[in-house]
Design a protein around this motif. Structure first.
Motif, PDB file in Angstrom:
ATOM      1  N   PHE A   1       0.851  -1.196   0.000  1.00 59.35           N
ATOM      2  CA  PHE A   1       0.000   0.000   0.000  1.00 59.35           C
ATOM      3  C   PHE A   1       0.887   1.247   0.000  1.00 59.35           C
ATOM      4  O   PHE A   1       1.080   1.879   1.037  1.00 59.35           O
ATOM      5  CB  PHE A   1      -0.939  -0.005   1.213  1.00 59.35           C
ATOM      6  CG  PHE A   1      -1.879  -1.180   1.208  1.00 59.35           C
ATOM      7  CD1 PHE A   1      -3.064  -1.129   0.493  1.00 59.35           C
ATOM      8  CD2 PHE A   1      -1.546  -2.343   1.895  1.00 59.35           C
ATOM      9  CE1 PHE A   1      -3.920  -2.224   0.470  1.00 59.35           C
ATOM     10  CE2 PHE A   1      -2.392  -3.439   1.874  1.00 59.35           C
ATOM     11  CZ  PHE A   1      -3.579  -3.377   1.153  1.00 59.35           C
ATOM     12  N   PRO A   2       1.449   1.586  -1.157  1.00 58.19           N
ATOM     13  CA  PRO A   2       2.421   2.694  -1.199  1.00 58.19           C
ATOM     14  C   PRO A   2       1.844   4.029  -0.730  1.00 58.19           C
ATOM     15  O   PRO A   2       2.569   4.878  -0.244  1.00 58.19           O
ATOM     16  CB  PRO A   2       2.841   2.754  -2.670  1.00 58.19           C
ATOM     17  CG  PRO A   2       1.848   1.940  -3.410  1.00 58.19           C
ATOM     18  CD  PRO A   2       1.278   0.950  -2.466  1.00 58.19           C
ATOM     19  N   GLU A   3       0.524   4.207  -0.841  1.00 61.01           N
ATOM     20  CA  GLU A   3      -0.079   5.471  -0.370  1.00 61.01           C
ATOM     21  C   GLU A   3      -0.570   5.346   1.071  1.00 61.01           C
ATOM     22  O   GLU A   3      -1.166   6.279   1.598  1.00 61.01           O
ATOM     23  CB  GLU A   3      -1.263   5.877  -1.260  1.00 61.01           C
ATOM     24  CG  GLU A   3      -0.859   6.533  -2.568  1.00 61.01           C
ATOM     25  CD  GLU A   3      -0.526   5.498  -3.633  1.00 61.01           C
ATOM     26  OE1 GLU A   3      -1.189   4.446  -3.647  1.00 61.01           O
ATOM     27  OE2 GLU A   3       0.420   5.720  -4.406  1.00 61.01           O
ATOM     28  N   GLY A   4      -0.375   4.186   1.674  1.00 60.97           N
ATOM     29  CA  GLY A   4      -0.902   3.942   3.021  1.00 60.97           C
ATOM     30  C   GLY A   4      -2.354   3.498   2.936  1.00 60.97           C
ATOM     31  O   GLY A   4      -3.015   3.636   1.898  1.00 60.97           O
ATOM     32  N   ILE A   5      -2.847   2.973   4.032  1.00 59.83           N
ATOM     33  CA  ILE A   5      -4.240   2.519   4.079  1.00 59.83           C
ATOM     34  C   ILE A   5      -4.723   2.669   5.530  1.00 59.83           C
ATOM     35  O   ILE A   5      -3.943   2.467   6.471  1.00 59.83           O
ATOM     36  CB  ILE A   5      -4.376   1.051   3.581  1.00 59.83           C
ATOM     37  CG1 ILE A   5      -5.839   0.603   3.615  1.00 59.83           C
ATOM     38  CG2 ILE A   5      -3.491   0.091   4.351  1.00 59.83           C
ATOM     39  CD1 ILE A   5      -6.114  -0.688   2.863  1.00 59.83           C
ATOM     40  N   ASP A   6      -5.986   3.038   5.690  1.00 59.70           N
ATOM     41  CA  ASP A   6      -6.516   3.170   7.054  1.00 59.70           C
ATOM     42  C   ASP A   6      -6.550   1.799   7.714  1.00 59.70           C
ATOM     43  O   ASP A   6      -6.959   0.810   7.083  1.00 59.70           O
ATOM     44  CB  ASP A   6      -7.939   3.746   7.019  1.00 59.70           C
ATOM     45  CG  ASP A   6      -7.904   5.262   6.910  1.00 59.70           C
ATOM     46  OD1 ASP A   6      -6.822   5.841   7.153  1.00 59.70           O
ATOM     47  OD2 ASP A   6      -8.930   5.855   6.567  1.00 59.70           O
ATOM     48  N   GLY A   7      -6.149   1.739   8.991  1.00 57.45           N
ATOM     49  CA  GLY A   7      -6.114   0.465   9.729  1.00 57.45           C
ATOM     50  C   GLY A   7      -7.439  -0.292   9.644  1.00 57.45           C
ATOM     51  O   GLY A   7      -7.464  -1.481   9.279  1.00 57.45           O
ATOM     52  N   PRO A   8      -8.581   0.367   9.963  1.00 58.77           N
ATOM     53  CA  PRO A   8      -9.856  -0.357   9.909  1.00 58.77           C
ATOM     54  C   PRO A   8     -10.166  -0.897   8.506  1.00 58.77           C
ATOM     55  O   PRO A   8     -10.719  -1.974   8.367  1.00 58.77           O
ATOM     56  CB  PRO A   8     -10.879   0.710  10.331  1.00 58.77           C
ATOM     57  CG  PRO A   8     -10.095   1.683  11.150  1.00 58.77           C
ATOM     58  CD  PRO A   8      -8.727   1.713  10.542  1.00 58.77           C
TER      59      PRO A   8
END
Ligand code: NAP
Length: 318
Positions: free
Chosen positions: A62-69
């Motif tokens: 997830f190169p842009e990051g992803i919300d934990g939930p």
């Protein structure tokens, strides 16, 4: 699958997975793909620690990051896609003395040939009303997860153990300054960790001090704390941007006390790989791992437990 035992029908499963965090969900994906139709018991913190975080930037893929939930929900949907069944609730009682194992789930007894315990370790919180409201909005229990968001900010770490020292030292990479607040003037931390923290020019200490309140729920993020000196009784406010609570974790192993080998703090003792002291019972994630505690390591551990459960069932002819 129903089975008759005496006159009481028990639901029987090949695999029951306790916990729906990264470890449990990954074990569910693997065992469901192996056609074992696992049952996942979600537990008292569905989604585990990730459900308490905001952006996750260190989970590969997830190169842009992803919300934990969202990350944890995607894992769940992936497992459901392959046939995993999820059930809300917690296990109140367990009987691991013989196989199949028996679990009491919300008043109902079920049976399973193998058990994967992925119940995690819950972060200990201070228990303040506003602390709970600001988790993920400046209040955190994981520096590795959230430190990055506090670049050049004022950070406070609560605790006097090795975790508090480690987190404070790590956070100096990001923060403008880091203050360790500890309720006593004696530290539980090892000398080497304490010395390292003391030698760090960005770290300062407030001892005999507790956090009495966290501001500012009306703004929706952390702006400061109310502090109290427990010796003098003095109370004052201090501006901070991030509040890291490092006062320990509690492994969720209560139903297994006396049935599985646990260490002095209640963590499952590993017998190599994902094995526990009871054949057919496997561990995955933070319920055994007090060192790494990362989403990716928990996911890896879930995969290991699933493969071991699969092989165990195969060897038993199921
Ligand atoms: P810990 O050693 O149990 O320390 C918890 C700290 O939090 C203590 O200083 C305690 O204060 C404080 N505390 C507990 N409840 C509190 C409350 N309600 N309000 C304010 N303060 C509170 O936990 P840990 O630091 O997470 O470490 C757990 C284990 O992992 C330890 O064995 C540790 O050595 C190990 N560990 C090792 C490393 C390393 O070697 N790199 C890193 C992290 C953890 P009191 O002292 O007053 O009780």
């Amino acid at each position: 699958m129903a089975k008759l035992q005496g006159s009481i029908p028990f639901l029987m499963f090949n695999v029951v997975i306790l916990g729906s965090g990264c470890a449990g969900n990954t074990a569910a994906i693997y065992t469901a793909r192996a056609n074992l139709k696992p049952l996942v018991v979600c537990g008292h913190e569905p989604g585990g620690q990730l459900s308490l975080t905001t952006v996750v930037e260190n989970f590969p893929g997830f190169p842009e990051g992803i919300d934990g939930p969202e990350l944890v929900d995607r894992m769940k949907r992936q497992a459901e896609h392959f046939g995993a069944e999820y059930r809300a609730g917690t296990v109140e009682q367990a009987d691991l003395s013989k196989r199949p194992f028996r679990l009491k789930l919300e008043g109902e007894w079920i049976e399973t040939r193998t058990l994967i315990i992925a119940t995690g370790a819950s972060a200990r919180w201070l228990g303040l009303e506003n602390e709970a409201k600001l988790i993920g909005k400046g209040v955190s229990s994981c520096a590795t997860c959230d430190g990055f968001f506090f670049r050049d900010k004022r950070i406070m770490v609560v605790g006097g153990g090795d975790s508090a020292m480690e987190e404070a030292i790590f956070l100096t990479r990001f923060g403008r300054d880091v203050t360790i607040v500890h309720r006593r003037d004696q530290f539980r931390a090892s000398k080497i960790m304490l010395d390292r923290a003391r030698a760090n020019p960005k770290i300062s200490f407030l001892t005999n001090t507790v956090v009495a309140d966290v501001y500012d729920t009306s703004q929706g993020f952390v702006t400061g704390v109310k502090l109290k000196n427990v010796v003098t009784g003095e109370v004052w406010d201090r501006e901070v941007d991030g509040l890291f609570i490092a006062i320990g974790h509690i492994p969720n192993t209560k139903p297994f006390v006396g049935q599985l080998e646990l260490d002095s703090e209640g963590y499952i003792v590993s017998k190599g790989g994902a094995r526990t002291s009871v054949e057919g019972v496997f561990h995955a994630g933070d319920v055994q791992d007090r060192i790494y505690r990362q989403a990716i390591t928990a996911a890896g551990a879930g995969c290991m437990a699933a493969i071991e459960a699969e092989r165990f069932l195969e060897a038993e002819g199921h």
